[in-house]
Design an enzyme around this catalytic site. Structure first.
Site, mmCIF file in Angstrom:
data_model
loop_
_atom_site.group_PDB
_atom_site.id
_atom_site.type_symbol
_atom_site.label_atom_id
_atom_site.label_comp_id
_atom_site.label_asym_id
_atom_site.label_seq_id
_atom_site.Cartn_x
_atom_site.Cartn_y
_atom_site.Cartn_z
ATOM 1 N N ARG A 147 0.856 -1.194 0.000
ATOM 2 C CA ARG A 147 0.000 0.000 0.000
ATOM 3 C C ARG A 147 0.881 1.229 0.000
ATOM 4 N NH1 ARG A 147 -3.750 2.177 4.971
ATOM 5 N NH2 ARG A 147 -1.882 3.413 5.339
ATOM 6 N N HIS A 192 -9.165 6.614 2.443
ATOM 7 C CA HIS A 192 -9.566 6.877 3.832
ATOM 8 C C HIS A 192 -10.765 7.829 3.919
ATOM 9 C CE1 HIS A 192 -8.822 6.854 8.235
ATOM 10 N NE2 HIS A 192 -8.237 5.708 7.952
ATOM 11 N N GLU A 250 -13.699 -1.230 6.898
ATOM 12 C CA GLU A 250 -13.032 -1.221 8.205
ATOM 13 C C GLU A 250 -13.806 -0.469 9.277
ATOM 14 O OE1 GLU A 250 -9.314 0.655 7.031
ATOM 15 O OE2 GLU A 250 -9.860 2.404 8.225
ATOM 16 N N ARG A 308 -13.686 -5.357 3.672
ATOM 17 C CA ARG A 308 -12.498 -5.185 4.539
ATOM 18 C C ARG A 308 -12.868 -5.149 6.011
ATOM 19 N NH1 ARG A 308 -9.720 -1.450 5.265
ATOM 20 N NH2 ARG A 308 -7.707 -2.434 5.571
ATOM 21 N N HIS A 320 -9.092 -5.787 7.285
ATOM 22 C CA HIS A 320 -8.368 -4.731 7.991
ATOM 23 C C HIS A 320 -7.397 -5.387 8.986
ATOM 24 C CE1 HIS A 320 -9.071 -1.113 10.956
ATOM 25 N NE2 HIS A 320 -8.011 -0.902 10.206
ATOM 26 N N GLU A 375 -4.434 -7.334 5.409
ATOM 27 C CA GLU A 375 -3.521 -6.235 5.769
ATOM 28 C C GLU A 375 -2.560 -6.683 6.874
ATOM 29 O OE1 GLU A 375 -3.764 -1.474 6.763
ATOM 30 O OE2 GLU A 375 -5.381 -2.741 7.478
#
Ligand code: KDG
Ligand code: MG
Length: 402
Positions: A148, A212, A262, A283, A312, A339
């Site tokens: 990422r 985000h 998330e 996620r 997440h 992740e």
């Protein structure tokens, strides 16, 4: 009959805050569940201590599904991050106990392995583009197959996801730090640094990016189009997801894959996103989505619509969550990616975990249960410290999504 005899809520801050639930049975078996909700830790600790622990005592730890229904429907008040995190902690601890009683790792109870190890993505970032490019090189040398990339937008001090002193920890202050944000500057700059990553490092690894929650649906559609040439594995949280229908507009304008989840906590929060095929990766996490039981249900729904998992795994999810995620990732058919952000060094003093990283993947080994133990003596050295996530403000002073 074996019953739950006690349950303790453990709060410690080895490098950052974690809330952990430890459930003990009349046979002396213990199970752990993560209950960490970043920046709102004590609300979950109280929910557990004051409202759930008294309900657990005397109940059969083997009845995981029934316990989930009892705590979810029994609350009357539905969903929400505090409730779902508290239920997750109980659920995860009961899966840990079931595994230890059976002498099997939890992934065996979930149907056994579907794969050898779970592919992870790590974070690369830097205050400017040369630093980001160096960090991508470092991640590739460590064997990561998925990376990422985030870097600071020039002049925008509040850019999400940029490391300081080798680590990224957003919950960085005892009161929320207020950070400036400019969507216009981000939209002008971000596609160019993602292109620079591809120009320098090529296309032989998966490249991811986390927006985000900062864009409107139309801005996200423009961004997704602008980065199609860099072949992103996904753009994450392009717009806030309270309005699931908003993702249709993004979908209509770009083929860049979308990942969401998330900040969501239940199957209802992603029902429309999944069944209308408005996203490619879900996620959500064990700790914020009602535990292994509920997340498995979400992933099974997703599988019907060719949506894959992408859990997440930030450092505010404890090693107990990480282990639970890896067990689930190993078992499900529609795993996508996991992740892997890593932890401050002190975390390993408190959480002794069997999760291992090698060659771009995580695995858990064959230890019964989740494979994580909690060290109370070490935890006593790291008392809780109040910490908040930042708040974003646009350049005119108004509040934006962080
Ligand atoms: O507590 C908030 C973090 O978990 C979140 O900001 C991290 O966006 C994140 C990510 O993708 O890891
Ligand atoms: Mg994110």
């Amino acid at each position: 009959m074996t019953v739950i005899t006690h349950a303790e809520v453990l709060v410690a801050s080895p490098g950052r805050n974690f809330v952990t639930l430890r459930v003990t049975t009349s046979d002396g078996v213990t199970g752990l569940g993560d209950a960490t909700l970043n920046g709102r830790e004590l609300a979950v600790a109280s929910y557990l201590r004051d409202h759930l622990v008294p309900l657990l005592i005397g109940r059969d730890p083997a009845r995981i599904e029934d316990m989930w229904q009892y705590l979810y429907r029994g609350a009357y008040w539905r969903r929400g991050p505090v409730t779902m995190t508290a239920i997750a902690a109980v659920d995860t601890a009961l899966w840990d106990i079931k595994g230890k009683v059976a002498g099997l790792p939890v992934y065996q109870l979930l149907g056994g392995r579907s794969r050898e190890g779970v592919m992870v993505y790590t974070h690369a970032s830097g205050p400017d583009v040369p630093a980001l490019l160096d960090d991508v090189a470092r991640a590739k040398e460590l064997g990561y197959r998925a990376i990422r990339a985030q870097t600071a937008v020039p002049g925008v001090a509040g850019t999400y996801g940029v490391k300081k002193n080798g680590r990224y920890e957003p919950a960085n202050a005892s009161l929320p730090e207020e950070q400036p944000w400019s969507t216009e500057d981000y939209l002008r700059f971000a596609p160019s640094y993602l292109a620079a990553v591809r120009e320098t490092h090529g296309f032989d690894f998966h490249l991811l990016h986390d927006v985000h929650h900062r864009l409107t649906p139309l801005e996200a559609a423009r961004f997704g189009r602008a980065v199609e040439e860099v072949d992103l594995f996904w753009m994450e949280d392009p717009t806030p997801a309270e309005n699931q229908e908003a993702f249709r507009l993004i979908r209509q304008h770009t083929t860049t894959p979308v990942a969401v989840g998330e900040a969501l906590t239940s199957i209802w929060d992603v029902q429309h996103l999944i069944t209308e095929q408005l996203i490619d990766y879900v996620r959500m996490t064990v700790v914020h989505s009602g535990g292994i039981t509920h997340l498995r249900r979400i992933f099974d729904l997703a599988a019907l619509y060719q949506v894959r998992s992408g859990s997440h795994g930030a450092s505010d999810l404890s090693p107990v969550s990480q282990a639970a995620a890896v067990h689930l990732d190993l078992a499900i058919a529609n795993f996508g990616i996991q992740e892997h952000m890593g932890y401050p060094d002190e975390v390993a003093d408190v959480f002794h975990s069997h999760v291992q990283y090698a060659d771009g993947a995580l695995d858990v080994g064959d230890v019964p249960g989740l494979g994580v133990e909690y060290d109370d003596d070490a935890a006593a050295r790291y008392p809780y410290e109040p910490r908040y996530l930042p708040v974003a403000r646009r350049l005119d002073g108004s509040v934006h999504d962080w």
